[in-house]
Each structure stands twice: as C-alpha cells, then as structure tokens.
Design a protein around this motif. Structure first.
Motif, PDB file in Angstrom:
ATOM      1  N   SER A  35     164.477 103.447  90.937  1.00  0.00           N
ATOM      2  CA  SER A  35     163.864 104.780  90.915  1.00  0.00           C
ATOM      3  C   SER A  35     164.539 105.700  89.899  1.00  0.00           C
ATOM      4  CB  SER A  35     163.871 105.399  92.314  1.00  0.00           C
ATOM      5  OG  SER A  35     165.190 105.691  92.693  1.00  0.00           O
ATOM      6  N   ALA A  36     165.762 105.366  89.480  1.00  0.00           N
ATOM      7  CA  ALA A  36     166.433 106.191  88.468  1.00  0.00           C
ATOM      8  C   ALA A  36     165.885 105.930  87.062  1.00  0.00           C
ATOM      9  CB  ALA A  36     167.941 105.951  88.501  1.00  0.00           C
ATOM     10  N   GLN A  37     165.112 104.862  86.907  1.00  0.00           N
ATOM     11  CA  GLN A  37     164.390 104.566  85.660  1.00  0.00           C
ATOM     12  C   GLN A  37     165.259 104.511  84.408  1.00  0.00           C
ATOM     13  OE1 GLN A  37     161.113 107.440  85.850  1.00  0.00           O
ATOM     14  NE2 GLN A  37     159.843 105.724  86.507  1.00  0.00           N
ATOM     15  N   PHE A  38     166.251 103.671  84.482  1.00  0.00           N
ATOM     16  CA  PHE A  38     167.068 103.409  83.292  1.00  0.00           C
ATOM     17  C   PHE A  38     166.550 102.157  82.597  1.00  0.00           C
ATOM     18  CE2 PHE A  38     170.027 106.249  85.297  1.00  0.00           C
ATOM     19  CZ  PHE A  38     170.812 106.732  84.271  1.00  0.00           C
ATOM     20  N   GLN A  39     166.865 102.066  81.316  1.00  0.00           N
ATOM     21  CA  GLN A  39     166.586 100.852  80.566  1.00  0.00           C
ATOM     22  C   GLN A  39     167.917 100.116  80.415  1.00  0.00           C
ATOM     23  OE1 GLN A  39     166.078 101.430  76.326  1.00  0.00           O
ATOM     24  NE2 GLN A  39     164.169 100.280  76.391  1.00  0.00           N
ATOM     25  N   PHE A  40     167.980  98.852  80.858  1.00  0.00           N
ATOM     26  CA  PHE A  40     169.250  98.118  80.740  1.00  0.00           C
ATOM     27  C   PHE A  40     168.986  96.619  80.734  1.00  0.00           C
ATOM     28  CE2 PHE A  40     168.308  99.217  85.112  1.00  0.00           C
ATOM     29  CZ  PHE A  40     168.506  98.056  85.819  1.00  0.00           C
ATOM     30  N   ASP A  41     169.871  95.879  80.081  1.00  0.00           N
ATOM     31  CA  ASP A  41     169.717  94.424  79.973  1.00  0.00           C
ATOM     32  C   ASP A  41     170.634  93.679  80.920  1.00  0.00           C
ATOM     33  OD1 ASP A  41     168.012  94.910  77.885  1.00  0.00           O
ATOM     34  OD2 ASP A  41     169.655  94.947  76.439  1.00  0.00           O
ATOM     35  N   ASN A  42     171.661  94.369  81.404  1.00  0.00           N
ATOM     36  CA  ASN A  42     172.599  93.776  82.349  1.00  0.00           C
ATOM     37  C   ASN A  42     173.266  94.941  83.077  1.00  0.00           C
ATOM     38  OD1 ASN A  42     174.557  94.748  80.482  1.00  0.00           O
ATOM     39  ND2 ASN A  42     174.313  92.857  79.323  1.00  0.00           N
ATOM     40  N   PHE A  43     174.134  94.638  84.009  1.00  0.00           N
ATOM     41  CA  PHE A  43     174.748  95.724  84.776  1.00  0.00           C
ATOM     42  C   PHE A  43     176.075  95.269  85.346  1.00  0.00           C
ATOM     43  CE2 PHE A  43     174.510  94.394  89.223  1.00  0.00           C
ATOM     44  CZ  PHE A  43     173.689  93.284  89.108  1.00  0.00           C
ATOM     45  N   VAL A  44     176.820  96.239  85.836  1.00  0.00           N
ATOM     46  CA  VAL A  44     178.034  95.933  86.578  1.00  0.00           C
ATOM     47  C   VAL A  44     178.127  96.957  87.710  1.00  0.00           C
ATOM     48  CG1 VAL A  44     179.532  97.364  85.124  1.00  0.00           C
ATOM     49  CG2 VAL A  44     180.508  95.435  86.366  1.00  0.00           C
ATOM     50  N   GLY A  63     166.532  91.524  88.387  1.00  0.00           N
ATOM     51  CA  GLY A  63     166.063  90.581  87.367  1.00  0.00           C
ATOM     52  C   GLY A  63     166.869  90.590  86.080  1.00  0.00           C
ATOM     53  N   VAL A  64     168.111  91.076  86.134  1.00  0.00           N
ATOM     54  CA  VAL A  64     168.992  91.029  84.952  1.00  0.00           C
ATOM     55  C   VAL A  64     170.364  90.526  85.376  1.00  0.00           C
ATOM     56  CG1 VAL A  64     167.847  92.869  83.641  1.00  0.00           C
ATOM     57  CG2 VAL A  64     169.680  93.451  85.238  1.00  0.00           C
ATOM     58  N   PRO A  65     171.113  89.913  84.444  1.00  0.00           N
ATOM     59  CA  PRO A  65     172.411  89.353  84.821  1.00  0.00           C
ATOM     60  C   PRO A  65     173.505  90.413  84.960  1.00  0.00           C
ATOM     61  CG  PRO A  65     172.010  88.996  82.498  1.00  0.00           C
ATOM     62  CD  PRO A  65     170.774  89.631  83.032  1.00  0.00           C
ATOM     63  N   VAL A  66     174.582  90.018  85.618  1.00  0.00           N
ATOM     64  CA  VAL A  66     175.777  90.841  85.706  1.00  0.00           C
ATOM     65  C   VAL A  66     176.595  90.612  84.440  1.00  0.00           C
ATOM     66  CG1 VAL A  66     177.943  91.157  86.963  1.00  0.00           C
ATOM     67  CG2 VAL A  66     175.840  90.607  88.201  1.00  0.00           C
ATOM     68  N   ASP A  67     177.183  91.665  83.921  1.00  0.00           N
ATOM     69  CA  ASP A  67     178.094  91.515  82.794  1.00  0.00           C
ATOM     70  C   ASP A  67     179.224  92.516  82.998  1.00  0.00           C
ATOM     71  OD1 ASP A  67     179.483  91.515  80.448  1.00  0.00           O
ATOM     72  OD2 ASP A  67     177.724  91.582  79.149  1.00  0.00           O
ATOM     73  N   SER A  68     180.445  92.001  83.115  1.00  0.00           N
ATOM     74  CA  SER A  68     181.555  92.904  83.435  1.00  0.00           C
ATOM     75  C   SER A  68     181.771  93.939  82.335  1.00  0.00           C
ATOM     76  CB  SER A  68     182.834  92.099  83.670  1.00  0.00           C
ATOM     77  OG  SER A  68     183.142  91.380  82.498  1.00  0.00           O
ATOM     78  N   LYS A  69     181.247  93.673  81.135  1.00  0.00           N
ATOM     79  CA  LYS A  69     181.408  94.647  80.047  1.00  0.00           C
ATOM     80  C   LYS A  69     180.117  95.443  79.824  1.00  0.00           C
ATOM     81  CE  LYS A  69     185.074  92.463  77.392  1.00  0.00           C
ATOM     82  NZ  LYS A  69     185.183  91.083  77.916  1.00  0.00           N
ATOM     83  N   SER A  70     179.235  95.405  80.788  1.00  0.00           N
ATOM     84  CA  SER A  70     177.943  96.077  80.624  1.00  0.00           C
ATOM     85  C   SER A  70     178.097  97.574  80.359  1.00  0.00           C
ATOM     86  CB  SER A  70     177.109  95.880  81.894  1.00  0.00           C
ATOM     87  OG  SER A  70     175.888  96.558  81.786  1.00  0.00           O
ATOM     88  N   CYS A  71     177.156  98.120  79.612  1.00  0.00           N
ATOM     89  CA  CYS A  71     177.102  99.573  79.370  1.00  0.00           C
ATOM     90  C   CYS A  71     176.501 100.294  80.565  1.00  0.00           C
ATOM     91  CB  CYS A  71     176.214  99.881  78.168  1.00  0.00           C
ATOM     92  SG  CYS A  71     176.837  99.238  76.652  1.00  0.00           S
ATOM     93  N   PHE A  72     175.905  99.529  81.457  1.00  0.00           N
ATOM     94  CA  PHE A  72     175.197 100.154  82.570  1.00  0.00           C
ATOM     95  C   PHE A  72     175.938  99.877  83.875  1.00  0.00           C
ATOM     96  CE2 PHE A  72     171.668 100.126  85.755  1.00  0.00           C
ATOM     97  CZ  PHE A  72     171.427 101.487  85.699  1.00  0.00           C
ATOM     98  N   GLU A  73     176.420 100.937  84.480  1.00  0.00           N
ATOM     99  CA  GLU A  73     177.244 100.794  85.673  1.00  0.00           C
ATOM    100  C   GLU A  73     176.541 101.415  86.876  1.00  0.00           C
ATOM    101  OE1 GLU A  73     181.695 101.641  85.559  1.00  0.00           O
ATOM    102  OE2 GLU A  73     180.945 103.272  86.799  1.00  0.00           O
ATOM    103  N   ILE A  74     176.475 100.639  87.936  1.00  0.00           N
ATOM    104  CA  ILE A  74     175.942 101.161  89.188  1.00  0.00           C
ATOM    105  C   ILE A  74     177.150 101.443  90.061  1.00  0.00           C
ATOM    106  CG2 ILE A  74     174.503 100.665  91.190  1.00  0.00           C
ATOM    107  CD1 ILE A  74     173.156  98.459  89.381  1.00  0.00           C
ATOM    108  N   SER A  75     177.362 102.692  90.392  1.00  0.00           N
ATOM    109  CA  SER A  75     178.571 102.971  91.161  1.00  0.00           C
ATOM    110  C   SER A  75     178.209 103.382  92.582  1.00  0.00           C
ATOM    111  CB  SER A  75     179.433 104.004  90.439  1.00  0.00           C
ATOM    112  OG  SER A  75     179.367 105.230  91.064  1.00  0.00           O
ATOM    113  N   VAL A  76     178.859 102.733  93.532  1.00  0.00           N
ATOM    114  CA  VAL A  76     178.608 102.999  94.942  1.00  0.00           C
ATOM    115  C   VAL A  76     179.851 103.689  95.495  1.00  0.00           C
ATOM    116  CG1 VAL A  76     177.944 101.996  97.158  1.00  0.00           C
ATOM    117  CG2 VAL A  76     177.247 100.877  95.030  1.00  0.00           C
ATOM    118  N   VAL A  77     179.667 104.879  96.024  1.00  0.00           N
ATOM    119  CA  VAL A  77     180.798 105.668  96.502  1.00  0.00           C
ATOM    120  C   VAL A  77     180.784 105.730  98.028  1.00  0.00           C
ATOM    121  CG1 VAL A  77     181.955 107.907  96.389  1.00  0.00           C
ATOM    122  CG2 VAL A  77     180.673 107.061  94.402  1.00  0.00           C
ATOM    123  N   PHE A  78     181.833 105.167  98.620  1.00  0.00           N
ATOM    124  CA  PHE A  78     181.963 105.188 100.077  1.00  0.00           C
ATOM    125  C   PHE A  78     182.973 106.259 100.506  1.00  0.00           C
ATOM    126  CE2 PHE A  78     180.800 100.674  99.329  1.00  0.00           C
ATOM    127  CZ  PHE A  78     179.695 100.584 100.171  1.00  0.00           C
TER     128      PHE A  78
END
Ligand code: ZN
Length: 531
Positions: A136-145, A201-216
């Motif tokens: 829903s945040a509608q980012f464009q990304f090829d991988n993530f971390v 539908g995209v792979p994980v990449d530890s050096k990805s430019c796109f970070e999903i951060s979960v704050v507990f």
C-alpha cells in the motif's frame, strides 16, 4: 529432528521452565541452522517437548514434581504426525506439560525473552500484514531487506536468560559466551524474509536500497532497564533528539560494563512473565536517496539560487532550487530533497555558458528506476516550465560522485563577464593595460554584505587573466578568469578598501559594477550528455 545433542537436554528444560518460547530455546541452544526456526511454532514446541522429555510421557512427571514453581496444566496435545492434517482428534493423548509450551497464539504464554517477537510476529499472518503495508506504500523496488527495531529491555531479558543458561552449562564444565546466543534479529529475518519475499515477489538482498523496518515496543516492561542507570550512570547521558536515555545502544553498553553479580542482585533470572506481547509501533518503508545531477543556466537577475526568506518573509517568489527540484520531487515521488551546487551566484547574477554543476538528493523516493529517455524527458519538462533557468546533462549519479563535486572547489577557475562603470571618462587606450595583467594576487577581507554569515578573514585569491571590451566613455565590459571563491563585485568596487588591490586602484578612478554574469564554471562534472 532438531539439531540438539544430549548435553542440551537439561538446558532446554531450564529454558522451557523459565518461560522461553520454542524459538528462543533454539537460540539459547546456539542452533545456527535456519530451517528449524521456520517451522510453525506449534510444531517446534512439540519437537522440543519430545526432546526434553523423551520416550515416555511419564518421564516428565518426576521433573514436574521436582520443579514446582512454573505454572503447569493438563492439556490435550496432538500427536506430532497429525499436526499438519489437523484431522483425527481421536489420536490425541493427554499430557502434563508446562503451560507455556503448548498453549500458543491460540493461548501461548508470551515469551519472557522475546516478548512475542519470535511467536505470533514470526508467523505467516503477520508477514502477510507487513507485505500488505509495503504494497500500500507503493514503492518501486527490485529487492528488499528487513530491519527490526526491538525495545531496549529485550537486551536486559536476554542477558538474564544467558546468565541462567551459562550456569546450567557450567554445571557440566562447559562455557557459553553471550555471543554464542543467536540474535533475535537474526532469527527474525531468517523466518520472515522468505515469507515476505514470496508475498512481494522479489528477492531479499542485504545490500538492498529498499528497507522495510518493523519497530516493536513493549511499554509494560520499559522499567526493566531503569536499574542499569543506578549501576552505570555514565552510560545514560541525555542526548538531543532522544526521547529516553534508555536507548538500545546505551543499554548494551551498560550490560557490557555491569558485573554479573550486580546484575543478579538487581534483576531476576529468569526474567518475570509479561502480561502482554510487544506492540508494533510502526512498519516503515525507506528507500535510500537517489542523486540527480546536472548543470543549470540562470537567465534572470531577480531569481535567487535558493529560497530567499528574511525573518520568515519571502523576498522572491521562486528560486533555481525550487524550479528544478519541484519536478524531480514529483517524478521520483520523493519525500524531500537537498539541493547543492558547485558554488553559487548572487540573485542579480546570471549564469551562462555551460552552466553551473548541481546535484539534488531525493529523499525516500517511491520511484527510482528510470531510463535515459525518461531522464531526458524530465529535463525537457523542467526546461519547458520556465524561461528563467535551463538544465542540461541531467543524470542519475552516485552519492560519491556528488561529494567529488564539492572537492577541490577552491582550486577550480571560474570565468565572468562584468559591465563596469567608471567615474572618470575613458577611451580605449585607458583600459588596454588591463589586458596585460596576469596572475594578479589580491587579498579579500570578508565582504561587508556576507559578514553576517561568513567568518571575518583575509582570503588571498588570484585573478588569472582579464580582457576588456570598450563600450562608451563611462562603460566597458570586463572578462575575468579567476580562482573560484573570488568575490568579483568587491574586486571591482573595492568594498571600502577591504579588497586590495582592486579595479578602482588599478584605474585610479571610482569604478562600479552594473551587471555580472558567470560565463563558465570549470568543473568537469557531471559528464556531458549528448543530445
Ligand atoms: Zn522468545
């Protein structure tokens, strides 16, 4: 089969009895394989139970009688081989087990160490929730971390449990260091990365430019850290922008310093049972900045480079920065920007020739993948939108390249043309001597007009060459090639003697500057782009 050995059995029992979830049990048994953690916690709990109390269910009875304190209850436990089918209720057997093993999200105790992070928050439902938020945040990304932010007190609880396990291991003449425990964050990623990768539908990449951060967060146990401030007060200094002194880093530092016996005196090992699980304070998507560079011309004498605001009031309606950046912001769907350039011109100075190099940092761009054609079209859009500026060589560059633009700025040369007025009437022969002046060294005391924002200093500068073009008896045009950072206006009118020598002294008459244009900024960056 769990990768556990006989020597681990008593440790597993201690951990289960203390209220650790199945995945935390594996962590404290230093299980470095990812697969066991990825099983549903119910399956894992069953396997651990079978391991801790093997062969015969009765075997657990003496253990339970021996160890009276933890809460136990009678429950029905399914046979392991029926767990996945979920059918055949007739095959269930009745067992006496510690309550926290078998009652899970469907009623499992909150783990005393991870406070639920490796329980419900590591299951498919929550991973699906994260994925939906990301979509829903509608980012464009090829991988993530994924990055996980845990409440600071988890480190305290982890420490307490480690002391307990270390003691149990020590009874067997073995040793376990704190670093041997597998980190919660690491395990969390092992579990959640593949599920989210599949959802998005995209792979994980530890050096990805796109970070999903979960704050507990876990407000209920915020007080867990407070005793550390009494023991290690110097670790907890109030800092700007920090809501609490109990940051994760400060807590970790204090735990490195504190003596084990002091810790034991102040905090219970194992840690107490929580009532609630962690809260998810935020699921944030963050894309690394994208940098766009180019060169700009400025054709207006009433356009500042950056927004001109005095005492909160706007003096000019636009700026070079805004005319360029508003289009970049919209195209990259970025949250904000930073504009920088190789030097700057005054509001009444035009920048001609090949233009001035600039770079824009686009923060948290939702779109970041563009073809050269896209960028060319974007440049066209900027150029069509205003006749006050023009942009060329627009391109996406790296952060490192931008810092090179700033390097050695002082050593570069810049070329100007100025329209000069002279008090004394002149003819061509009066100014020709100027053409012969080469490498003129001047000293410039900080100009009066910039004294409010620049430190007072005398700066040596060099005028490399000058060339004159006679206009009429009180006007001529002066072309200058100078060291970058030279104050041209001050060189011409002298700034009440603050720049020496100056054109007034050289010509022995009062001179003033009517118009100034930057003709070229000799920085060979960014690279030219062919049209
Ligand atoms: Zn746990």
């Amino acid at each position: 089969m769990l990768p556990l050995q006989d020597k681990d059995r008593s440790v597993v029992r201690v951990l289960l009895k203390s209220g650790c979830c199945s995945r935390c049990v594996l962590r404290f048994c230093c299980v470095g394989l990812q697969v066991p953690y990825r099983q549903p916690s119910k399956v894992l709990a069953q396997q651990l139970f079978d391991f801790a109390f093997p062969n015969d269910v009765n075997k657990c009875v003496p253990y339970i009688q021996e160890e009276k304190d933890p809460p136990f209850k009678k429950i029905k436990l399914e046979e392991p081989n029926n767990l996945n089918t979920g059918q055949d209720q007739n095959d269930t057997i009745s067992l006496t087990v510690p309550e926290f093993i078998c009652s899970n999200k469907d009623g499992e105790n909150i783990c005393v160490v991870c406070l639920g992070v490796l329980q419900d928050y590591s299951e498919k439902d929550f991973a699906a929730h994260i994925s939906n938020e990301v979509k829903s945040a509608q980012f464009q990304f090829d991988n993530f971390v994924i990055s996980v932010s845990l409440p600071a007190q988890l480190s305290v609880r982890e420490y307490a449990m480690w002391l307990l396990v270390k003691q149990e291991v020590g009874n067997k003449g073995l040793y376990m260091g704190r670093d041997d425990v597998i980190q919660i964050k690491e395990v969390y990623k092992w579990i959640i990365h593949p599920i989210i990768s599949e959802e998005l539908g995209v792979p994980v990449d530890s050096k990805s430019c796109f970070e999903i951060s979960v704050v507990f967060t876990h407000p209920e146990t915020n007080g867990d850290c407070h005793f550390l401030a009494l023991v290690c007060s110097d670790c907890f200094k109030p800092a700007k922008n920090k809501q609490s002194v109990f940051t994760r880093m400060a807590v970790i530092k204090a735990l490195e310093k504190i003596k084990e016996e002091d810790f034991r005196k102040q905090y219970s090992c194992p840690p107490g049972f929580p009532v609630s699980k962690c809260l998810v304070e935020d699921i944030q998507c963050l894309h690394a900045p994208v940098y766009v560079a180019g060169r700009y011309n400025k054709y207006s004498r009433t356009l500042p480079q950056t927004p001109w605001v005095i005492d909160g009031e706007r003096k000019m309606e636009s700026s070079v920065e805004e005319l360029i950046s508003e289009h970049l912001l919209a195209t990259f769907k970025a949250d904000g920007f930073n504009f920088s350039s190789s030097g700057r011109e005054d509001v009444d100075v035009r920048t001609l020739g090949n233009g001035r190099p600039f770079a824009v940092e686009l923060q948290n761009p939702h779109r970041s993948s563009f073809t050269k054609e896209d960028i060319k079209r974007l440049q066209q859009t900027i150029n069509n939108s205003s006749d006050k500026i023009r942009v060329r060589d627009l391109q996406i560059v790296t952060r490192e390249a931008v810092s090179r633009m700033k390097e050695g700025e002082e050593e570069k040369t810049k070329s100007y043309s100025a329209l000069i007025w002279t008090a004394k009437s002149i003819d061509k022969s009066d100014i020709e001597f100027i053409n012969d002046i080469k490498e003129l060294k001047i000293n410039q005391k900080t100009p009066l007009r910039v004294l409010h924002r620049r430190p007072l200093a005398v700066r040596p500068r060099v005028i490399h060459t000058m060339r004159v073009e006679f206009a009429d008896e009180h006007h001529f045009r002066l072309y200058l090639k100078t060291q970058a950072g030279t104050y041209i206006k001050e060189f011409i009118h002298g700034d009440f003697g603050r720049t020496k020598p100056n054109l007034s002294i050289l010509m022995n008459t009062v001179t003033d500057i009517l118009e100034l244009d930057v003709e070229s900024v000799d920085v060979d960056w960014p690279p030219a782009i062919e049209d």
